[in-house]
Design a protein around this motif. Structure first.
Motif, PDB file in Angstrom:
ATOM      1  N   THR A  28       0.853  -1.186   0.000  1.00  0.00           N
ATOM      2  CA  THR A  28       0.000   0.000   0.000  1.00  0.00           C
ATOM      3  C   THR A  28       0.891   1.238   0.000  1.00  0.00           C
ATOM      4  O   THR A  28       1.800   1.346   0.847  1.00  0.00           O
ATOM      5  CB  THR A  28      -0.921   0.017   1.234  1.00  0.00           C
ATOM      6  OG1 THR A  28      -1.768  -1.131   1.209  1.00  0.00           O
ATOM      7  CG2 THR A  28      -1.776   1.284   1.257  1.00  0.00           C
ATOM      8  N   ARG A  62      -2.636  -1.097  -3.412  1.00  0.00           N
ATOM      9  CA  ARG A  62      -3.542  -0.008  -3.056  1.00  0.00           C
ATOM     10  C   ARG A  62      -2.762   1.289  -3.079  1.00  0.00           C
ATOM     11  O   ARG A  62      -1.736   1.412  -2.399  1.00  0.00           O
ATOM     12  CB  ARG A  62      -4.149  -0.266  -1.676  1.00  0.00           C
ATOM     13  CG  ARG A  62      -5.164  -1.387  -1.659  1.00  0.00           C
ATOM     14  CD  ARG A  62      -5.446  -1.929  -0.277  1.00  0.00           C
ATOM     15  NE  ARG A  62      -4.353  -2.763   0.193  1.00  0.00           N
ATOM     16  CZ  ARG A  62      -4.431  -3.553   1.261  1.00  0.00           C
ATOM     17  NH1 ARG A  62      -5.539  -3.584   1.965  1.00  0.00           N
ATOM     18  NH2 ARG A  62      -3.396  -4.285   1.635  1.00  0.00           N
ATOM     19  N   SER A  84      -7.958   7.723  -5.027  1.00  0.00           N
ATOM     20  CA  SER A  84      -7.245   6.475  -4.743  1.00  0.00           C
ATOM     21  C   SER A  84      -7.603   5.411  -5.772  1.00  0.00           C
ATOM     22  O   SER A  84      -8.591   5.529  -6.510  1.00  0.00           O
ATOM     23  CB  SER A  84      -7.601   5.965  -3.340  1.00  0.00           C
ATOM     24  OG  SER A  84      -7.349   6.964  -2.369  1.00  0.00           O
ATOM     25  N   GLY A  85      -6.782   4.370  -5.789  1.00  0.00           N
ATOM     26  CA  GLY A  85      -7.016   3.289  -6.730  1.00  0.00           C
ATOM     27  C   GLY A  85      -6.725   1.932  -6.120  1.00  0.00           C
ATOM     28  O   GLY A  85      -5.812   1.789  -5.300  1.00  0.00           O
ATOM     29  N   MET A  86      -7.508   0.940  -6.529  1.00  0.00           N
ATOM     30  CA  MET A  86      -7.266  -0.444  -6.151  1.00  0.00           C
ATOM     31  C   MET A  86      -6.792  -1.189  -7.400  1.00  0.00           C
ATOM     32  O   MET A  86      -7.467  -1.188  -8.426  1.00  0.00           O
ATOM     33  CB  MET A  86      -8.551  -1.082  -5.602  1.00  0.00           C
ATOM     34  CG  MET A  86      -8.387  -2.513  -5.151  1.00  0.00           C
ATOM     35  SD  MET A  86      -9.898  -3.152  -4.368  1.00  0.00           S
ATOM     36  CE  MET A  86     -11.034  -3.146  -5.771  1.00  0.00           C
ATOM     37  N   PHE A 139      -6.046   0.646 -12.338  1.00  0.00           N
ATOM     38  CA  PHE A 139      -6.690   0.725 -11.029  1.00  0.00           C
ATOM     39  C   PHE A 139      -8.198   0.894 -11.177  1.00  0.00           C
ATOM     40  O   PHE A 139      -8.688   1.438 -12.177  1.00  0.00           O
ATOM     41  CB  PHE A 139      -6.153   1.933 -10.243  1.00  0.00           C
ATOM     42  CG  PHE A 139      -4.683   1.871  -9.950  1.00  0.00           C
ATOM     43  CD1 PHE A 139      -4.219   1.279  -8.783  1.00  0.00           C
ATOM     44  CD2 PHE A 139      -3.758   2.405 -10.847  1.00  0.00           C
ATOM     45  CE1 PHE A 139      -2.859   1.218  -8.510  1.00  0.00           C
ATOM     46  CE2 PHE A 139      -2.401   2.340 -10.588  1.00  0.00           C
ATOM     47  CZ  PHE A 139      -1.947   1.743  -9.418  1.00  0.00           C
ATOM     48  N   GLU A 140      -8.887   0.425 -10.146  1.00  0.00           N
ATOM     49  CA  GLU A 140     -10.299   0.781  -9.969  1.00  0.00           C
ATOM     50  C   GLU A 140     -10.322   2.045  -9.119  1.00  0.00           C
ATOM     51  O   GLU A 140      -9.846   2.057  -7.994  1.00  0.00           O
ATOM     52  CB  GLU A 140     -11.059  -0.349  -9.275  1.00  0.00           C
ATOM     53  CG  GLU A 140     -12.524  -0.010  -9.004  1.00  0.00           C
ATOM     54  CD  GLU A 140     -13.236  -1.101  -8.223  1.00  0.00           C
ATOM     55  OE1 GLU A 140     -14.233  -0.772  -7.551  1.00  0.00           O
ATOM     56  OE2 GLU A 140     -12.773  -2.262  -8.280  1.00  0.00           O
ATOM     57  N   TRP A 141     -10.864   3.119  -9.681  1.00  0.00           N
ATOM     58  CA  TRP A 141     -10.852   4.422  -9.026  1.00  0.00           C
ATOM     59  C   TRP A 141     -11.857   4.425  -7.870  1.00  0.00           C
ATOM     60  O   TRP A 141     -13.021   4.072  -8.041  1.00  0.00           O
ATOM     61  CB  TRP A 141     -11.197   5.499 -10.035  1.00  0.00           C
ATOM     62  CG  TRP A 141     -10.904   6.911  -9.606  1.00  0.00           C
ATOM     63  CD1 TRP A 141     -11.808   7.928  -9.482  1.00  0.00           C
ATOM     64  CD2 TRP A 141      -9.622   7.479  -9.317  1.00  0.00           C
ATOM     65  NE1 TRP A 141     -11.181   9.084  -9.108  1.00  0.00           N
ATOM     66  CE2 TRP A 141      -9.827   8.846  -8.994  1.00  0.00           C
ATOM     67  CE3 TRP A 141      -8.328   6.973  -9.279  1.00  0.00           C
ATOM     68  CZ2 TRP A 141      -8.794   9.699  -8.647  1.00  0.00           C
ATOM     69  CZ3 TRP A 141      -7.293   7.824  -8.940  1.00  0.00           C
ATOM     70  CH2 TRP A 141      -7.532   9.169  -8.624  1.00  0.00           C
ATOM     71  N   THR A 142     -11.400   4.827  -6.691  1.00  0.00           N
ATOM     72  CA  THR A 142     -12.256   4.726  -5.512  1.00  0.00           C
ATOM     73  C   THR A 142     -11.851   5.761  -4.476  1.00  0.00           C
ATOM     74  O   THR A 142     -10.762   6.355  -4.551  1.00  0.00           O
ATOM     75  CB  THR A 142     -12.163   3.313  -4.901  1.00  0.00           C
ATOM     76  OG1 THR A 142     -13.031   3.219  -3.771  1.00  0.00           O
ATOM     77  CG2 THR A 142     -10.737   2.993  -4.457  1.00  0.00           C
ATOM     78  N   PRO A 197      -9.478   2.714  -0.993  1.00  0.00           N
ATOM     79  CA  PRO A 197      -9.083   1.413  -1.548  1.00  0.00           C
ATOM     80  C   PRO A 197      -8.941   0.327  -0.491  1.00  0.00           C
ATOM     81  O   PRO A 197      -9.113  -0.852  -0.792  1.00  0.00           O
ATOM     82  CB  PRO A 197      -7.737   1.715  -2.207  1.00  0.00           C
ATOM     83  CG  PRO A 197      -7.192   2.873  -1.445  1.00  0.00           C
ATOM     84  CD  PRO A 197      -8.386   3.705  -1.071  1.00  0.00           C
TER      85      PRO A 197
END
Length: 320
Positions: A151, A170, A237-239, A271-274, A277
């Protein structure tokens, strides 16, 4: 002949069978016979086995395929599943032997429980294998993939290189980081594979290495990119996404963008934008574990219902 005056009529019942009549039961409940009581004692241990053995095989199969062992030692997990199949075969042999003995002699034990346990164990193994693998593929593998990586906090996408964060799972970017919707794009291959670069400045970057991605969540306009939490102004943030089946299409979308806009992406990360994460990753674990508990309890309830049906039927047969 007429009855003498003052004679009292007889109250003794006439033999019904002699006159073709029907004897009517008094309606008093009958006590359980000795055969019925013996049947209850004989069938109860088999009923317990019919409940617990299939449930144990189902629960163990789902657990082995859903959780850490499947991720870290996949060969061992599938070996255990194969051993479960061997148990199914053993119960099948037992059921077949019981049926043969019954066909050879009517005095042999009734094969109902042997057949039931075999069918229940076979159903438990098949269903457990399917549900366990689905739970792993949809939820738990994604969790383990990201949780096994690092992370990183306060990453500036305008200054950092993707090569520096190849082990990142993350990523929390700087507060001024955002998606550049002007460079969002979708590559069509049955589904629409959408990409948008993550940046922290308004100008052009030397290399766009951080990308928010998704499937079927864009239409070529800035407002049309809705992958993850793209429209949430508090998302920074991104996952990390590591699904190889989709990554090649995201790379093709970036290749198209490089040709169209003359940009570079030397070490792209997806990344999945969130907004959060860490919570997003933990949610996958929570869903996977809740699925396991729900499936185990549901199978136990179904098996208990079926065992009661078979037990009552076997009890009645034994009472005859």
């Amino acid at each position: 002949m007429s009855r003498p005056y003052g004679a009292i009529p007889s109250t003794s019942p006439l033999p019904a069978a002699r006159y073709g009549g029907v004897v009517v039961s008094s309606g008093a409940p009958r006590k359980p016979t000795a055969a019925a009581a013996a049947a209850m004692r004989t069938e109860f241990p088999l009923a317990v086995a019919g409940l617990l053995v299939p449930w144990a095989i189902f629960t163990a199969t789902v657990a082995v395929l859903s959780f850490t062992m499947h991720y870290r030692q996949p060969l061992l997990s599938w070996l255990i599943v194969l051993l479960g199949f061997c148990l199914v075969v053993v119960f099948g042999i037992i059921a077949y032997g019981a049926m043969r003995r019954r066909s050879a002699s009517r005095s042999a034990r009734d094969p109902t429980w042997s057949n039931f346990i075999f069918l229940a164990v076979a159903f438990a193994w098949v269903l457990g294998t399917v549900l366990g693998y689905i739970n792993y593929a949809v939820y738990m593998r994604a969790y383990y993939d990201v949780a096994s990586l690092e992370t990183y906090l306060n990453v500036d996408p305008a200054k950092a290189s993707g090569l520096q964060f190849m082990d990142g799972g993350r990523m929390v970017f700087t507060k001024d980081s955002h998606l550049d919707f002007k460079l969002s794009y979708g590559f069509k291959n049955d589904d629409l594979y959408c990409v948008a670069p993550i940046t922290s400045i308004e100008g052009k970057l030397a290399s766009y290495d951080f990308w928010a991605v998704g499937v079927n969540c864009c239409n070529g306009t800035s407002l049309g990119f809705t992958c993850g939490e793209a429209q949430n102004a508090f998302a920074h943030s991104g996952m990390r996404l590591l699904d190889d089946s989709n990554l090649k299409y995201f790379r093709l979308a970036i290749d198209q963008l490089q040709l169209r806009h003359g940009i570079q992406s030397i070490h792209p990360l997806f990344f999945e934008w969130t907004v959060d994460p860490i919570t997003a990753v933990n949610n996958k674990q929570d869903v996977g574990f809740k699925n396991f508990l729900f499936e185990a309890l549901s199978f136990f309830s179904l098996q208990l219902f079926l065992v009661i049906l078979v037990y009552v039927g076997a009890f009645r047969l034994g009472a005859k």
